[in-house]
Design an enzyme around this catalytic site. Structure first.
Site, PDB file in Angstrom:
ATOM      1  NE  ARG A 127     -17.942 -23.427  20.049  1.00  2.00           N
ATOM      2  CZ  ARG A 127     -18.880 -22.743  19.371  1.00  2.00           C
ATOM      3  NH1 ARG A 127     -19.618 -23.341  18.474  1.00  2.00           N
ATOM      4  NH2 ARG A 127     -19.067 -21.477  19.605  1.00  2.00           N
ATOM      5  CG  HIS A 180     -16.379 -21.230  24.734  1.00  2.00           C
ATOM      6  ND1 HIS A 180     -16.143 -20.273  23.768  1.00  2.00           N
ATOM      7  CD2 HIS A 180     -15.611 -22.288  24.395  1.00  2.00           C
ATOM      8  CE1 HIS A 180     -15.286 -20.743  22.879  1.00  2.00           C
ATOM      9  NE2 HIS A 180     -14.952 -21.973  23.246  1.00  2.00           N
ATOM     10  CG  HIS A 184      -9.501 -29.852  18.617  1.00  2.00           C
ATOM     11  ND1 HIS A 184      -8.362 -29.291  19.129  1.00  2.00           N
ATOM     12  CD2 HIS A 184     -10.331 -28.824  18.335  1.00  2.00           C
ATOM     13  CE1 HIS A 184      -8.498 -27.975  19.149  1.00  2.00           C
ATOM     14  NE2 HIS A 184      -9.680 -27.670  18.681  1.00  2.00           N
ATOM     15  CD1 TRP A 232      -8.344 -30.483  14.688  1.00  2.00           C
ATOM     16  CD2 TRP A 232     -10.507 -29.949  14.531  1.00  2.00           C
ATOM     17  NE1 TRP A 232      -8.459 -29.144  14.952  1.00  2.00           N
ATOM     18  CE2 TRP A 232      -9.782 -28.787  14.865  1.00  2.00           C
ATOM     19  CE3 TRP A 232     -11.887 -29.848  14.383  1.00  2.00           C
ATOM     20  CZ2 TRP A 232     -10.389 -27.550  15.052  1.00  2.00           C
ATOM     21  CZ3 TRP A 232     -12.499 -28.620  14.575  1.00  2.00           C
ATOM     22  CH2 TRP A 232     -11.747 -27.486  14.897  1.00  2.00           C
ATOM     23  CB  THR A 233     -11.246 -37.130  13.696  1.00  7.32           C
ATOM     24  OG1 THR A 233     -12.570 -36.735  14.072  1.00  7.32           O
ATOM     25  CG2 THR A 233     -10.261 -36.709  14.778  1.00  7.32           C
ATOM     26  CG  ASP A 279      -5.164 -28.840  16.442  1.00  5.20           C
ATOM     27  OD1 ASP A 279      -5.673 -28.878  17.574  1.00  5.20           O
ATOM     28  OD2 ASP A 279      -5.789 -28.478  15.418  1.00  5.20           O
TER      29      ASP A 279
END
Length: 427
Positions: free
Chosen positions: A116, A120, A249, A281-282, A310
């Site tokens: 991130r 960013h 993600h 997410w996973t 998503d």
């Protein structure tokens, strides 16, 4: 009002509270950390004391020692009235810093927040603005309080704290390079593809050079696909790159008490690593693979998170082409992701030297030997062979068919006639 989530979550989803919400706490960026050190409390409670250390001044944050400041001053200069901080780090320093980042990842499991951090810093790029650093992008400006306090960046102060010792150890490495080095290394160490990175980025030097808030995307807009295109097209990215980058993600998790999204805890996050809780997410949310696309496609597990942006990857016809491909072919996903990540990390950056440099060792140039090129039998290059073959075939020949005999006869006749005419003219 419900907080919004930037689609540049873990790496691509930043969480911003709705403006003016009564009693709302300060914006909190989604935490993807996996240890107590990497896990972030709500922004005002956990990060306020850290933010007090971040001063809105041209001074470079996290380099508070006299040694660091002297190094910064030594390699700074004015260009066109703008103070810039050059990169004077060697390949060896960057390679050593990469090893330190690997050790940090092995002990702190903070892959997502470091991804991130790089995303960013680079994701503020505006391709429609030519001037540097006004165009945003990978210039290290995220270290300044004014940008760090943007809603999409809430919690990233913890990422800065994580890499502070590395920056102090290698003061000649610019923040812009360090952020991108940490991001790419985190992907690779999580099992992802090797990113073809280059280095030599110049740092923005003052908070006045930070981009305005609002350049990073949300994950819960009214029209998710249109929003993704609006933001990522502005950066200079296309549909394939949007979908490939979204695949990151596969790392990280969301905490509803900080973002308004996800469950407080699931069977996949109740035991950590690191501070337990949140919704991922996973299933294996510290492993970089193509499971994100598979899980979004089938959406059969209520313990896995699916944000509006998503779902848009399989709802939008153009995005769906790539999402389906990546769900079936991890090798294709890795290839496209590596290219997209490298492109993202270069957005808006100014390099010194202008072409940048790689940490990978290229082939050693062949030593020049004059005799090899001035005498002896020489092999024609493949390009020259193809050119000769094309000309030969243009005259009617082929590899299995010699030129017609009368072609050579005609040439001989023409030469003979010219010789006779020349002799007659001489007489």
């Amino acid at each position: 009002m419900t907080p919004r989530v930037s689609s540049l979550s873990h790496p691509i989803a930043s969480f911003t509270p709705a403006a003016g919400a009564a009693g709302a706490t300060a914006a909190v960026k989604l935490s993807f950390s996996t240890t107590a050190r990497c896990s972030h409390s709500p922004f005002p409670a956990a990060a306020a004391s850290s933010l007090k250390l971040l001063q809105s001044s041209p001074r470079i944050l996290l380099s508070q020692s006299k040694k660091s400041l002297s190094c910064v001053a030594a390699r700074s200069g004015f260009r066109g009235g703008v103070l810039v901080t050059k990169c004077s780090a060697s390949k060896e320093q960057l390679k050593s810093a990469k090893e330190d980042i690997k050790e940090l990842l092995r002990t702190q499991f903070c892959h997502p927040i470091l991804v991130r951090l790089g995303w960013h810093d680079a994701g503020t790029h505006n391709k429609n603005i030519e001037e540097w650093p006004q165009r945003g992008g990978a210039n290290g400006s995220l270290r300044f309080e004014v940008e760090l306090k943007h809603g999409a960046n809430a919690g990233l102060v913890n990422a800065l704290k994580l890499i502070e010792p590395i920056k102090e150890k290698y003061p000649d490495i610019t923040f812009a390079d360090l952020f991108q080095l940490a991001s790419a290394t985190a992907i690779e160490e999580a099992g992802g593809p090797k990113i073809p990175m280059r280095y030599g980025r110049v740092d923005a030097s003052a908070p006045e050079q930070c981009p305005e808030e609002g350049r990073l995307p949300d994950a819960g807009p009214p029209s998710p696909a249109d929003h993704l295109r609006e933001v990522f097209y502005r950066m200079g990215l296309n549909d394939k790159e949007i979908v490939a980058l979204s695949g990151a993600h596969t790392l990280g998790r969301s905490r509803p008490e900080r973002s308004g999204w996800g469950k407080p805890v699931t069977k996949y996050t109740k035991d950590g690593p690191g501070a337990p809780g949140g919704q991922s997410w996973t299933v294996q949310w510290l492993k970089f693979d193509n499971s994100y696309f598979k899980d979004i496609k089938w959406s059969e597990d209520e313990d896995l998170l699916v944000l509006p942006t998503d779902a848009a990857l399989f709802d939008d016809p153009s995005f769906k082409v790539y999402a389906e491909k990546y769900a079936e072919d991890q090798e294709a996903f890795f290839k496209d992701y590596a290219e997209a990540h490298a492109k993202l990390s270069d957005l808006g950056a100014k390099f010194d030297p202008p072409e940048g440099f790689s940490l990978d060792e290229g082939p050693v140039p062949e030593k020049f030997v004059a005799a090899k090129y001035s005498s002896g039998k020489r092999e024609l290059s493949e390009a020259m062979k193809q050119k000769i073959r094309a000309e030969y075939e243009g005259l009617g020949g082929s590899p299995n068919k010699p030129l017609p005999t009368n072609y050579f006869l005609n040439i001989i006749i023409v030469i003979g006639v010219l010789a006779i005419l020349t002799a007659l003219a001489g007489n």
